[in-house]
Design a protein around this motif. Sequence first.
Motif, mmCIF file in Angstrom:
data_model
loop_
_atom_site.group_PDB
_atom_site.id
_atom_site.type_symbol
_atom_site.label_atom_id
_atom_site.label_comp_id
_atom_site.label_asym_id
_atom_site.label_seq_id
_atom_site.Cartn_x
_atom_site.Cartn_y
_atom_site.Cartn_z
ATOM 1 N N THR A 1 10.011 9.234 31.502
ATOM 2 C CA THR A 1 8.762 10.601 30.468
ATOM 3 C C THR A 1 8.448 10.781 28.924
ATOM 4 O OG1 THR A 1 11.134 12.319 30.212
ATOM 5 C CG2 THR A 1 9.535 12.258 31.877
ATOM 6 N N TRP B 1 7.340 8.423 26.610
ATOM 7 C CA TRP B 1 5.736 8.869 25.891
ATOM 8 C C TRP B 1 5.316 9.867 26.596
ATOM 9 C CZ3 TRP B 1 1.921 11.756 29.177
ATOM 10 C CH2 TRP B 1 2.206 11.238 30.669
ATOM 11 N N VAL C 1 0.427 4.879 30.660
ATOM 12 C CA VAL C 1 1.782 4.112 31.140
ATOM 13 C C VAL C 1 1.454 4.310 32.439
ATOM 14 C CG1 VAL C 1 3.607 5.901 31.840
ATOM 15 C CG2 VAL C 1 2.514 5.863 29.499
ATOM 16 N N THR D 1 -2.564 7.611 27.335
ATOM 17 C CA THR D 1 -2.039 8.257 25.990
ATOM 18 C C THR D 1 -3.079 7.414 25.246
ATOM 19 O OG1 THR D 1 -1.330 5.599 25.939
ATOM 20 C CG2 THR D 1 0.034 6.610 26.963
ATOM 21 N N TYR E 1 -3.223 5.494 23.053
ATOM 22 C CA TYR E 1 -3.640 4.044 22.506
ATOM 23 C C TYR E 1 -4.145 3.562 23.547
ATOM 24 C CZ TYR E 1 0.240 5.329 20.033
ATOM 25 O OH TYR E 1 1.701 5.743 18.877
ATOM 26 N N VAL F 1 0.880 -1.325 25.344
ATOM 27 C CA VAL F 1 1.887 0.469 25.609
ATOM 28 C C VAL F 1 2.589 -0.353 26.961
ATOM 29 C CG1 VAL F 1 1.998 1.708 27.187
ATOM 30 C CG2 VAL F 1 0.070 2.516 26.035
ATOM 31 N N THR G 1 6.800 2.974 29.441
ATOM 32 C CA THR G 1 7.009 4.056 29.305
ATOM 33 C C THR G 1 7.049 4.569 28.561
ATOM 34 O OG1 THR G 1 8.881 4.736 30.474
ATOM 35 C CG2 THR G 1 7.931 4.771 31.768
ATOM 36 N N PHE G 2 6.980 3.642 26.909
ATOM 37 C CA PHE G 2 7.083 3.788 26.055
ATOM 38 C C PHE G 2 5.727 3.386 25.137
ATOM 39 C CE2 PHE G 2 11.749 2.813 27.315
ATOM 40 C CZ PHE G 2 12.465 4.114 26.690
ATOM 41 N N ALA G 3 5.138 3.899 24.480
ATOM 42 C CA ALA G 3 4.494 4.145 23.335
ATOM 43 C C ALA G 3 4.386 3.341 22.654
ATOM 44 C CB ALA G 3 3.774 5.377 23.211
ATOM 45 N N ASN G 4 5.694 2.301 22.566
ATOM 46 C CA ASN G 4 6.659 1.845 21.087
ATOM 47 C C ASN G 4 6.915 0.811 21.342
ATOM 48 O OD1 ASN G 4 8.142 0.679 19.051
ATOM 49 N ND2 ASN G 4 7.437 2.089 17.903
ATOM 50 N N TYR H 1 10.476 0.028 23.542
ATOM 51 C CA TYR H 1 10.590 -0.709 25.410
ATOM 52 C C TYR H 1 11.514 -2.037 24.770
ATOM 53 C CZ TYR H 1 9.586 -3.894 28.766
ATOM 54 O OH TYR H 1 9.789 -4.663 29.924
ATOM 55 N N LYS I 1 15.045 7.863 18.723
ATOM 56 C CA LYS I 1 13.972 7.740 19.762
ATOM 57 C C LYS I 1 15.435 8.646 20.997
ATOM 58 C CE LYS I 1 10.180 7.938 22.738
ATOM 59 N NZ LYS I 1 8.990 8.295 22.115
#
Length: 404
Positions: free
Chosen positions: A18, A20, A138, A144, A146, A150, A153-156, A160, A358
């Motif tokens: 979770t 993101w 995701v 998201t 973005y 992606v 499950t990481f937006a960055n 990841y 994070k």
Amino acid sequence: MNIVGWLAAVAVLASVLTAWMDPPSTGLVHAGALILATIWAGYSLAMRRNIPMDWLVVLPLTCGAWGVLQIALNWTVYPFETWNSASAWLTRAVIFSAAYAGLQQQNDIKRLQRIAIWFGGAYSLLALLQWYTGGGTVLWMAHTTYDSEVAGTFANRDHYAAFVELLLPVALAAAIDSERSFLVPSLCAGLMFASVIACGSRAGAFLVCMEALFFVIIAAFRRNYRAAALVVTSLILCTLVGGWTYVWQRFATVDLFASRLEMLNSTAAMIGQRPLTGFGLGTWPSVYPSFAVFDIPGIYVNHAHNDWAEWASDGGLLFAAVLAAFACASAIGARRHLWTVGILAVLAHALVDFPMHKPALACAVFFLAGVGRSASAVTAAKRAAEPRNCERQPQSLRPHPQSL
């Protein structure tokens, strides 16, 4: 595996899956970990059972206590954020302790390693597929803000990559272990490696290459050439399939540290103003605008992109020294258990990014640290149980053959 260890592992997994959704998911994970600690402590007291503890837990507890002290002495410029950060450090101490106390058997640790290898391989394969076809979602399910890039499950992508940096050494260590079957660990390691290269994280690509080189050299020193060759083959083939041109283009950028040096200089000025007390844990985004030397149009700068500098700014130099002690302890532990070297990789990644800010990654780092310390305790107990310097018993005299 002890139920406490399982619950800690589930909490870390939930935080990663979770990531993101941060910050709402973070609050739930922190609350769950603290509730677990309360129930665990109460049950142990009621049953008069000792809780195995390791001295390293003092370090995250000290970090949390420092935030409380900043609030009490009015050193923080934003008490609410400092309190949130203090509770986050307490959660990491709980995760570390639960991993240490819940994994006191060698079989449990090996089982957890196998789970980590399989999960890392499957997760990386999904991340690779999602990177090219997800369209900013995701795992094709959750949308998201973005449009692309992606990872898992990481937006960055850097976050990841940091998570994979933790898991990759577990697979590589198993792959070069002559006592195990190294086909599955090698394949999973290849998938993890390729996913980081494909997503274009420059620091991540460099660090996973260093991890892979380190384990290949170890395998060569052990004369396990077959495992070394299989690992190298898996890494190359998976990378060719997953793609490597994007990260190569990003390395070709003229300024590899665009904006980071300016933020680092501003953070250094913040440290110089309050070198001992800091501005308060979690307050960097609030204080930074007063020291900023440039603005990025349309972008909110929420971290220094250097966790070590941000820690020194928020908590002072002594606070950063406590975390440096954690890094040193992790380095010593990695000498005994090579599969924990990913902790050092993430802490090195923190020099150019903010993975330790994070929550999912910080919890995963301290969970792995707790497992590593437990493995050291198990090894020490096993050695202590072995007989030492036993006197050699005289061999029974053989009867002389009777003459006929």
